[in-house]
Structure formats: structure tokens, C-alpha cells
Design an enzyme around this catalytic site. Sequence first.
Site: not given
Ligand code: NAD
Length: 479
Positions: A172, A225-226, A230, A247, A281, A328, A380
Site C-alpha cells: 500500500k 511514515g509518521s 506508526g 520507521e 526523515c 505540507q 518534526e
Molecule cells: P503518513 O504516516 O501520513 O503515511 C504513511 C503511510 O501510512 C501512507 O501510505 C498512508 O496512506 C498510510 N496510512 C495513513 N493512515 C493509515 C492507517 N490508518 N492505517 C494504515 N496506513 C495508514 O506519513 P507520510 O506523510 O506519508 O510520510 C512522512 C513521514 O514519514 C515523516 O514523519 C517522515 O519522517 C517519515 N519517514 C520516515 C523514514 C524512516 O525511515 N525513518 C523514511 C521516510 C519517511
Amino acid sequence: MTVLRKNLIDGEWLGDAGSRNINPSNTNDIVGEYASAGPQEARQAIAAAKAAFPAWSRSGPLVRHAVLKKTSDEIMARKDEIGRSLAREEGKTLAEGVGETIRAAQIFDFFAGETLRLSGELVPSVRPGVGVEMTREGVGVVGIITPWNFPIAIPAWKIAPALAYGNTIVFKPAELVPESAWTIVDILHRAGLPKGVLNLVMGKGSVVGQAMLDSPDVNAISFTGSVGTGKRVAAASVEHMRKFQLEMGGKNPLVVLDDADLAVAVDCAINGAYFSTGQRCTASSRLIVAEGIHDRFVDAVKERLEKLVIGDALDARTQIGPVVDQTQLKQDEDYIAIGGREGAELAFGGDRLERETPGFYLRPALFIGATNAMRISREEIFGPVANVIRVKDYDEALSVANDTPFGLTSGICTTSLKHATHFKRNSEAGMVMVNLPTAGVDFHVPFGGRKGSSYGPREQGRYAMEFYTTVKTAYTFAG
Ligand code: NAD
């Protein structure tokens, strides 16, 4: 006319009208149209992955090697085209888009090799005549949920090991970058994956992602993701007693000591804080600078910021592309306003820029006079915004660097072997850089952090095996 890109479920491309994706450098440019899955499609994809697991997990290294190698070769052969398309949908520069694409190819190549290197252990039992074997097996159906900021590299570093170790997948991707996700799945599908082994379900996180979290048939979830999402992944995974790996965010410190090579420190700060529009990130969002070099460092960073070319990601001269989208951009601007209210001084940028085409252009922002207690130093932002925090000496720098809820990456610029060595040992981050930007890592070694940045085993390199396999201990009495 745009062609509708469909979801891949059980080997079939399915779906009808979905949503459109726009180019952040030019909001009049529609990148494509993508099918949007609902919970029912997510459940079908999970069922297909479950049905495909027994055969794929026993398919043997040669079959898996062939698919992964072929995928790597095609990505590499099409690096310019795929890199351009990535830059068009995400807004990172052409060079960054092509670089990320090459990295995806390298990751598939690495894990193609790993299929041939899987090993176990054979040890004597404490009981006479008994042998003990320790082997690794695939976990089962793996849910892969990815963010928008590395549209091809992050899917690659999850999908490649998942397949290499015999798992089946429901993938996804983030809503903002479906083209890169679709491309990688199309390549893998044509490379010869049996039906159901890899399923693509594009759509909303709250719908498709949530359906994956709620399913008892998903055996493991790898999420990037965020922090907020997470935590949802973690809670749902505990409910289902499944393996999970997170992550998440960062608030990464770059320490600059008085004895640093100024040119190196400025390069590290500019690259780490602002490249990829600060949307990494691993970005250096806290520049922790010793007082003896502080003023020279700030002047030199401002001088470099003046010269940066901010513009259309597809223009080869551009060094910083637009912010990924309106949401953003608003978040970046809100934090810039918060920093001002908290008493930090905006020493450079932070204003919107007009370009030939309508896009989300923001001049990189540099705060000085920030403290580590301010929200702009603790939360962040995920944009081209960095804060300079002035400190007395190394000891204070280390303590400020570690005083954060995150722990992904950290860096130090110094010519002192003593301080570099001490920092490497005492920094509370998963990855530590000496005289290098906090962002930018190799593809063949572990990636991940500590504290609020990561949870579970590391990704990438041979360490990826920890997450994507489960250990079996078998005892044999041969009589
Ligand atoms: P996000 O958490 O909004 O989304 C990440 C993913 O989760 C997307 O595919 C989204 O559709 C999905 N998602 C959203 N709600 C969900 C739910 N209820 N159930 C399951 N999946 C769901 O994050 P984003 O805005 O896409 O990405 C930015 C974030 O990612 C930043 O915080 C950044 O630091 C982090 N990031 C971390 C790393 C790392 O390796 N540490 C790398 C890249 C990005």
C-alpha cells in the site's frame, strides 16, 4: 488522455476510476490517474497473498534470484525515465530522482544475491545422538505501507527482502506517489512473479491501510511514515499478535565544533538540511553550533542559501524542488510562524516563491537563536527549515543532540579524533555521521533509529533478514 493505472490483485490488474495525481512543480500538470482500492479489494489482495505463500516460500533461491535480478536490470536500464517520473510526481530534483531510482536497482540486485546466500546452523544437541538445525523461513503475508518522500527506494527496500526470503506481499503506497509504486510493481510482475505473490492496493491510508491493520491474515507489517500512523500500526499489530517494524520521524542533530573544517560543515548543513526540500526523515533540522565558529558558520550557510536554485524539479539547473503538496507547505509555514513566536530569529528565507508555473515553492528557512526547548527544535517539520542552536562546547553539544524524543541519525563536523570517537559511541541515534551529512546512506548496511524514530529490527542489508524471516529450530534423533 491519461491512462488509468490499476491495482494488481491475484495477478490481475483491477479497478476503475480513481484519483488524479498532480505535479507539485506545476499544479496544472496531471501526472496520472490511479485506481483507488476499498476494503474489499484489500481483503482480496490479502487472501491472494495468503494463498500464494506456501508455493512461493518453497520456490527456491534460483526462482527468486531471477525475478529480483531481472527487476534490478530493468530499473537500471530505465533509470532516467523512472527518475524523471519520480521527480515529476514528488518534486525532488531530476538528479535526486535518478539517484533514488539507481538505489532501488542496487537494492534489488543486493537481495537477488542474498537469495543465494541464505544459510542456517547445524549444532550438536546436548543429548547424545541428536542433531539440532536452525533455519530461517518466510514469515507469511507481509503488509508493506510506505510514505511519499522516497517513492521508489522505500518500497524497494521492503519489497526486495520480503520476496527474497519467501514472503508474499500486500503493498500500500502513499497516496501522493502512486506512479513510482505502480512502476515498480509492473516491473516485478513482468519479471515473472507468480500470481498473488505481490499485490498492489493503491488508495487511502484510512481505508486500505486500515483494512490491512485489521486483518488477522497479515502476518507482519513493515511501515515507514509518521509517528501518529506508526502508533496505530503498533496497536493493531499487538491486537493481532503480528510482527511489525516501524520507521518514523526524526529531529536529527548536526553538531559543528570550533575545530570543524568550515567548508565541510557548511556542505553537510546545506545538503543535510535542505536537499530533497528537507523532506527526509534523516534531514539535519537542528544545527548545534559551538560559539567559536557560530558566526562564521551562519554567515557561510546564508551565503550558500542565497545561491541555491529553487525551482521546477524537472529543470536540470534546479537544486531544491518544491514542497510536495499544499498540506505540507502549510505545515512548513505554520512552523516558521511558530518559530518566530517562540523567539527564534528567521535569518534567511521562509517565504513563498513564484515561478513560471504554479507550484508549492518555498525559500529554504534558517532560524538562529533557537533553543532546544522550542517546538521547532522538538517536533518534526519535514520541510526545508533548520534551526541553529548555539552551544558552549562539545559536552553541551552532545547533551543537546541527545535531548530529543527521536533518534534516527546524527552528525558531527570536527577535526578532533577524540570528539568524533566519543560522539560515535555516545550519540543516541541509530546512524552516526562524522564530517558527512546526516542524510545519505549506503544501500547494503542496516538503516534505522532509536527512541521515537524506529521500532523493531533494522531495515536493509543482511539485517533485513531479522524482520522478514522467522527462525525454526529442528531436532533429529537418527537412531
Ligand atoms: P503518513 O504516516 O501520513 O503515511 C504513511 C503511510 O501510512 C501512507 O501510505 C498512508 O496512506 C498510510 N496510512 C495513513 N493512515 C493509515 C492507517 N490508518 N492505517 C494504515 N496506513 C495508514 O506519513 P507520510 O506523510 O506519508 O510520510 C512522512 C513521514 O514519514 C515523516 O514523519 C517522515 O519522517 C517519515 N519517514 C520516515 C523514514 C524512516 O525511515 N525513518 C523514511 C521516510 C519517511
